[in-house]
Write a protein that holds these residues in place. Structure first.
Motif, short mmCIF file in Angstrom:
data_model
loop_
_atom_site.label_atom_id
_atom_site.label_comp_id
_atom_site.label_asym_id
_atom_site.label_seq_id
_atom_site.Cartn_x
_atom_site.Cartn_y
_atom_site.Cartn_z
N UNK A 136 -4.98 10.37 7.09
CA UNK A 136 -3.95 11.38 6.91
C UNK A 136 -2.55 10.86 6.72
N UNK A 137 -2.40 9.54 6.50
CA UNK A 137 -1.07 8.97 6.29
C UNK A 137 -1.05 8.18 4.98
N UNK A 138 0.12 8.07 4.40
CA UNK A 138 0.27 7.24 3.20
C UNK A 138 0.67 5.83 3.66
N UNK A 139 -0.21 5.25 4.46
CA UNK A 139 -0.02 3.91 5.00
C UNK A 139 -1.29 3.11 4.77
N UNK A 140 -1.14 1.78 4.67
CA UNK A 140 -2.28 0.91 4.63
C UNK A 140 -2.51 0.33 6.02
N UNK A 147 0.60 13.83 1.14
CA UNK A 147 -0.84 13.97 1.31
C UNK A 147 -1.58 12.84 0.62
N UNK A 148 -2.57 12.27 1.33
CA UNK A 148 -3.25 11.09 0.76
C UNK A 148 -4.76 11.18 0.93
N UNK A 149 -5.25 12.36 1.35
CA UNK A 149 -6.68 12.50 1.66
C UNK A 149 -7.33 13.50 0.72
N UNK A 194 -14.96 12.56 4.05
CA UNK A 194 -13.50 12.48 4.09
C UNK A 194 -13.11 11.22 3.34
N UNK A 195 -12.13 11.32 2.42
CA UNK A 195 -11.83 10.22 1.50
C UNK A 195 -10.35 9.86 1.55
N UNK A 196 -10.10 8.57 1.62
CA UNK A 196 -8.75 8.02 1.61
C UNK A 196 -8.78 6.81 0.68
N UNK A 197 -8.06 6.75 -0.42
CA UNK A 197 -6.82 7.48 -0.65
C UNK A 197 -6.92 8.32 -1.92
N UNK A 198 -6.30 9.48 -1.83
CA UNK A 198 -6.15 10.34 -2.99
C UNK A 198 -4.72 10.88 -2.93
N UNK A 199 -3.77 10.20 -3.57
CA UNK A 199 -2.36 10.58 -3.41
C UNK A 199 -2.05 11.92 -4.08
N UNK A 200 -1.28 12.74 -3.39
CA UNK A 200 -0.86 14.03 -3.95
C UNK A 200 -0.11 13.82 -5.26
#
Length: 529
Positions: free
Chosen positions: A208-212, A328-330, A411-417
């Motif tokens: 849920x964050x735009x962090x690595x 949003x990144x998910x 649930x998938x990461x990353x999908x940037x808004x």
């Protein structure tokens, strides 16, 4: 004919809005909840999007729901039934796997298979994280004091907070400071040597964050996800019987039992004010409802910039909301399946595989894998090989699908808004295909099982749920957006500059997850005002 006068109006039937409504109704307030969708729950909903298959469409697991809310509202009597997720299996690129089970001794034996050092370190790490979660727990139940205020209430709150931190002792305080400031990868490097273990643990720090995993601050998000409680004890994540919509339905039922009214298909257009005081709301259909208390469960952008005229608000508040980061990144992929996926890493032991499908699968084989997935997002693309958290809900609750069939939540990461070129049907399809292609590397039969696939991008999440930029926490859980800074300084105590208008969404302290704490604390502040 329904009345148009109430003691309190709640805007948004997400779980925090429902919690606030239940507490206010329990205090004998005449309450109405207004939800624009046909069902309550916000992002905690169960929907039958393919005949016979029930999906936890957005949020899909629970363990953060506050025990005091469960007790106060007697939620089990209203249908709350959390089924524990007792394992997490990480398929490795070597063809092996790493498993964490509900039984600590079994997990220790599994870890020893990969690293004797890590097997011993995990016991100490687990105890420390429990202590850290317990250290943070009182803060979750505290209205954040404003350190810039000299009011007696704020000074008392700061003294209480200072006393709490002093009571931790130097060792635990230093450990908590590290968790608040370090990256999850660097923090875990201090504890473990086996790469896939560090990757699986650090994945909790990027959700849920735009962090690595190497981004400073991600270790706190890891702790945030450690704070789950089921039946008052620290355990694995859980799955609500019937899907996460069952949690929302239980809270809604509790609210109704105390007299709250809940209206669906009731979209609020704006908050009505007279001078600097709230008087009610105007609905999209032209109706107006009146109340001296209006509570917004929407995120800060929608609460302040859409429901109100920003020209009514102090400039520093408007500037703060404009700076508030959603990013949003998910994404989410929901599958209806004709049978069970077979993960290559467990094909030698069908019994073990069957057991593992009653837990979660984490596609996070290495820190480098996660960091490369983040690199794609940094440069405006969805991850070609994303991090995925997978639950086969029908293996935990067979009622989610017809006999012999299954539902899978990914649930998938990353999908940037803010994807380059924007989200459209073509990019959504490409994103869904990348998810299935990645999963097929570990479960080759997955494509042959798919009866239906629902792909949700951050733009879809925003459109359907109203969460700005599709952020599942109503704003990132970044250090500069926590406690008395959430959502903006001076307005972190659920109040707004408009008298009688309050906030109760996850964009306030203590933040996101199916926690309910924001709704409860807002209601208690309103009742004490």
């Amino acid at each position: 004919m329904a009345s148009n006068r109430y003691d309190a109006i709640i805007i948004g039937g997400g779980h925090n809005g429902l919690v606030a409504a239940a507490y206010l109704a329990r205090a004998k307030k005449r309450v109405v909840v207004l939800e624009r969708r046909p069902l309550v729950g916000g992002a905690a909903v169960t929907e039958e999007i393919y005949p016979g298959f029930k999906f936890s469409v957005f949020s899909y697991v629970v363990s953060l729901l506050r025990p005091e809310i469960i007790r106060d509202l007697d939620l089990p009597a209203h249908g709350l039934q959390i089924l524990p997720l007792e394992s997490t299996v990480t398929p490795l690129e070597s063809g092996d796997y790493l498993a964490g089970w509900g039984d600590a001794d079994e997990t220790r034996r599994e870890l020893r298979r990969h690293s004797p050092h890590d097997a011993e370190a995990m016991a100490i790490f687990g105890r420390l994280m429990q202590h850290m979660a317990m250290a943070v727990k009182p803060i979750l139940s505290m209205v954040p004091p404003d350190p810039a205020s000299l009011s007696p209430g704020d000074l008392k709150g700061l003294l209480k907070l200072g006393g709490h931190f002093r009571s931790l002792g130097a060792e635990r305080f230093h450990a908590l400071y590290k968790l608040m400031t370090m990256s999850s990868a660097d923090y875990l490097d201090e504890w473990f040597e086996f790469g896939p273990l560090k990757a699986t643990k650090s994945a909790s720090g990027i959700i849920g964050t735009f962090l690595g995993p190497r981004s400073p601050g991600s270790a706190y998000v890891l702790l945030h996800h450690y704070m789950g409680e089921i039946d008052g004890a620290f355990r694995a994540w859980g799955f609500q019987k019937g899907g996460t919509g069952g949690i929302s339905d239980a809270i809604a039922s509790a609210a109704r039992s105390h007299g709250a009214e809940i209206r669906t298909d009731a979209s609020v257009e704006k908050v009505l004010t007279k001078g600097e005081t709230v008087v009610g709301v105007a609905l999209a259909n032209g109706d107006e409802l009146r109340a001296p208390i209006v509570v917004s469960g929407l995120d800060p952008r929608r609460t302040f910039m859409n429901l109100l005229d920003p020209r009514q608000l102090p400039t520093d508040l408007v500037d703060g909301v404009n700076r508030y980061k959603f990013r949003g990144s998910s994404g989410k992929v929901n599958l209806a399946l004709s049978g069970l996926p077979e993960f290559t890493c467990m094909k030698h032991d069908k019994g073990l595989m069957l057991r593992a499908t009653r837990g979660a699968f984490s596609i996070s084989p290495s820190i480098e894998y996660l960091e490369r997935a983040y690199d794609d997002a940094k440069y405006g693309q969805f991850s070609s090989n994303p991090y995925m958290d997978i639950v086969v809900g029908s293996m935990i609750d067979p009622g989610m699908a017809p006999p012999g069939k299954h539902v899978m939540s990914i649930f998938v990461q990353y999908a940037p808004y803010n994807i380059t070129g924007g989200w459209n049907d073509a990019t959504r399809d490409a994103f869904g295909n990348a998810v299935i292609k990645t999963l097929a590397r570990f479960a080759p039969n997955i494509e042959s099982l798919i009866l239906h696939m629902q792909v949700l991008t951050p733009a879809d999440i925003e459109r359907i749920t109203g969460l700005s930029e599709g952020n599942i926490f109503q704003g990132e859980l970044a250090l500069q957006q926590l406690f008395f800074l959430r959502p903006v300084p001076a307005w972190a105590k659920y109040r707004t500059p408009v008298r009688g208008f309050w906030q109760c969404g996850a964009g306030t302290h203590p933040g996101g997850g199916i926690m309910g704490a924001s709704g409860r604390l807002a209601a208690l502040e309103i009742l004490g005002a």
